[in-house]
Design a protein around this motif. Structure first.
Motif, mmCIF file in Angstrom:
data_model
loop_
_atom_site.group_PDB
_atom_site.id
_atom_site.type_symbol
_atom_site.label_atom_id
_atom_site.label_comp_id
_atom_site.label_asym_id
_atom_site.label_seq_id
_atom_site.Cartn_x
_atom_site.Cartn_y
_atom_site.Cartn_z
ATOM 1 N N THR A 379 0.708 -1.277 -0.007
ATOM 2 C CA THR A 379 -0.010 -0.065 0.159
ATOM 3 C C THR A 379 0.807 1.426 -0.028
ATOM 4 O OG1 THR A 379 -1.890 -1.187 1.214
ATOM 5 C CG2 THR A 379 -1.763 1.346 1.323
ATOM 6 N N SER A 414 -1.629 5.543 5.924
ATOM 7 C CA SER A 414 -2.141 4.892 4.685
ATOM 8 C C SER A 414 -3.570 4.526 4.796
ATOM 9 C CB SER A 414 -1.121 3.756 4.493
ATOM 10 O OG SER A 414 0.190 4.085 4.161
ATOM 11 N N GLN A 420 -5.086 -5.760 5.002
ATOM 12 C CA GLN A 420 -5.191 -5.056 3.536
ATOM 13 C C GLN A 420 -3.865 -5.500 2.790
ATOM 14 O OE1 GLN A 420 -6.421 -0.931 3.062
ATOM 15 N NE2 GLN A 420 -4.124 -0.479 2.797
ATOM 16 N N ARG A 424 -4.145 -7.321 -0.800
ATOM 17 C CA ARG A 424 -3.518 -7.054 -2.015
ATOM 18 C C ARG A 424 -2.342 -7.987 -2.565
ATOM 19 N NH1 ARG A 424 -2.025 -1.251 -3.422
ATOM 20 N NH2 ARG A 424 -3.376 0.077 -2.250
#
Length: 507
Positions: A379, A414, A420, A424
């Motif tokens: 991220t 972020s 997360q 991803r």
């Protein structure tokens, strides 16, 4: 499908011992569920939230906190905010506030102003404008924006980070913090370097060192005591965060004068050498900053000089958080290599520009041989560097046999978490469930936690191949790292038992 993947995995030398044993029924069912859920983002999120994650090794505490918390603490401290500048000011508002200023206590009743502040202090809904042109600049500017709210709330921050880690099913966090930093920088500024005579510099700084280290320890003590109070640890009302294990990396700033950088590093090494809470040293600030670029090679030689005095100190260094165009081409050629070969870093943070390094193929081979692990921040690399999806070198590192683990970097700024990052990865590359588990295990294998590892050359140590034995219990008693690794293995078993019978996740 699962059995074929398992056989392929067992052909790889780094495959853990347990993978090559007969998979349990629950593990097979969980692996099958994962393979089907990769095209179902909603149910995959449920799966990944509960998935046990070994460690978050690249986590800046000040960046881990959500803007809403900083604004709440600013209100508690009676501070003023500049909505126009998107900044928490280090003072109360005057009786007649300047244009765009208002007490932080007024924000809950002014939705527009509060949302503007949250957006300014994080990457939420970031859209480039003429005055705020890039994710890179907005990201790093946010730290100055909330800096005034951090001073009195290190313990609150630690409590928030640990509770979030528990919610994310993380076993261990290795937080980057900088207690006592101001005194270290001041000491360095008061004692200019004479060329690169670091031996003389250490002698000059020795008189200040005890005071600097004592201040850093005092601030760490206060932080931990405040966090324990907030989390109600040791009471029936204890928060889940109390169960998360934490150690620290002492982080130093690399965008100040060389004498100030060296003083920070010297004191940081001493902290890691004498205080068991600190397990290593790192350095921070934008790698593309003009000072960081100009002095990068000198910084590596500073680490090299201090390594000779403190051979026990482990380093995880930010290196390669760069892209073409962000710096001139020559700025991309050697930062990762120098961090490994000159500074002797055991882990690399980011490593995004690996393919622009001189002899990238040879460097990847060296990293694989030395088992230099890369902390992957998907991220962060997206929002700061615009490196998205398969443009990230995550797959290249894995193809080269370089160990990797997922981490958050600055999850508050972020607006994410470690789940997360796993999502991803799982939706960008065709990872198997066993590969997902290895990513999780890597976080603990390559952590700087004291003690021998449960894993040796890709296999569980012989003492614990049967875990419920006196021999294994004796081994675990000698190693904090191995105990946490065994806890992760037990968490996997429980997760797989629960998931295998979760009708929500079944086909």
């Amino acid at each position: 499908m699962f059995l074929r993947s398992l056989l392929l995995a067992c052909a790889v030398l780094t495959t853990p011992f347990s993978l090559c044993q007969a998979a349990t029924s629950d593990e097979q069912k969980t692996a099958h569920m994962f393979s089907t859920l990769q095209t179902d983002p909603v149910r995959l999120a449920v799966f990944m939230r509960q998935f046990p994650k070994g460690a978050d090794l690249h986590n800046h505490l000040v960046g881990a906190i959500y803007a809403e918390s900083y604004l709440k603490w600013a209100a508690q401290d009676g501070l003023c905010v500049s909505v126009e500048q998107g900044t928490i000011l280090p003072r109360a508002c005057t009786s007649t506030p300047a244009k765009g200023e208002k007490p932080a206590t007024d924000l809950p009743s002014d939705e527009t102003a509060e949302n503007r502040m949250i957006d300014a202090l994080s990457m939420r809904d970031f859209v480039p404008t003429a005055n705020d042109r890039s994710g890179h600049d907005h990201f790093f500017a946010s730290f100055a924006g909330f800096g005034s709210a951090t001073e009195k709330h290190a313990g609150d921050s630690l409590a928030e980070a640990l509770d979030r880690a528990a919610q994310d099913h993380i076993t261990y966090v290795e937080l980057m913090i900088s207690p006592g930093l101001g005194g270290m920088i001041a000491s360095g500024n008061a004692h200019p370097l004479h060329g690169e005579n670091y031996e003389q510099a250490m002698k000059t700084l020795q008189a200040d060192l005890p005071k600097l280290v004592a201040q850093a320890r005092h601030e760490t003590d206060d932080m931990e005591q405040q966090a324990q109070h907030v989390l109600h640890c040791g009471t029936p009302q204890a928060h889940p965060g109390c169960a998360v294990t934490v150690h620290y990396l002492y982080q130093t700033l690399r965008t100040v004068a060389p004498s100030a950088v060296f003083a920070q590093l010297y004191a940081g090494y001493e902290m890691a050498h004498t205080d068991p809470r600190f397990v290593g040293v790192n350095f921070v600030c934008p790698e593309d900053d003009p000072i960081a670029m100009r002095d990068y090679d000198q910084h590596m030689r500073m680490f090299q000089a201090l390594n000779a005095v403190y051979p026990d100190i482990k380093l995880s260094l930010h290196a390669g958080e760069l892209t073409p165009g962000l710096v001139p081409p020559e700025g991309l050629t050697h930062h990762i290599r120098s961090a490994i070969e000159v500074a002797n870093a055991r882990r690399i943070g980011h490593g995004v520009d690996i393919m622009w390094e001189n002899d990238a193929t040879g460097l990847l081979k060296e990293m694989a041989q030395k088992k230099v692990m890369v902390e992957i921040n998907l991220t962060s690399n997206d929002i700061i560097l615009n490196i998205k999806g398969k443009a990230h070198p995550f797959a290249m590192y894995r193809r080269a046999g370089v160990p990797v683990a997922l981490s958050t970097d600055d999850e508050g700024v972020s607006r994410g978490d470690l789940t997360q990052e796993y999502l991803r990865a799982a939706t960008t590359w065709p990872l198997t469930y066993q590969e997902l588990k290895q990513l999780s295990r890597n976080g603990l294998i390559y952590s700087f936690i004291p003690g021998a590892s449960l894993w040796q050359d890709g296999y569980i140590v012989s003492a614990c191949r049967a875990s419920e034995t006196s021999q294994c219990r004796s081994f675990l008693a000698t190693s904090e790292k191995a105990r946490l690794q065994m806890a992760l293995e037990n968490n996997f078993k429980q997760f797989e038992a629960d998931t295998a019978h979760n009708t929500l996740l079944a086909n």
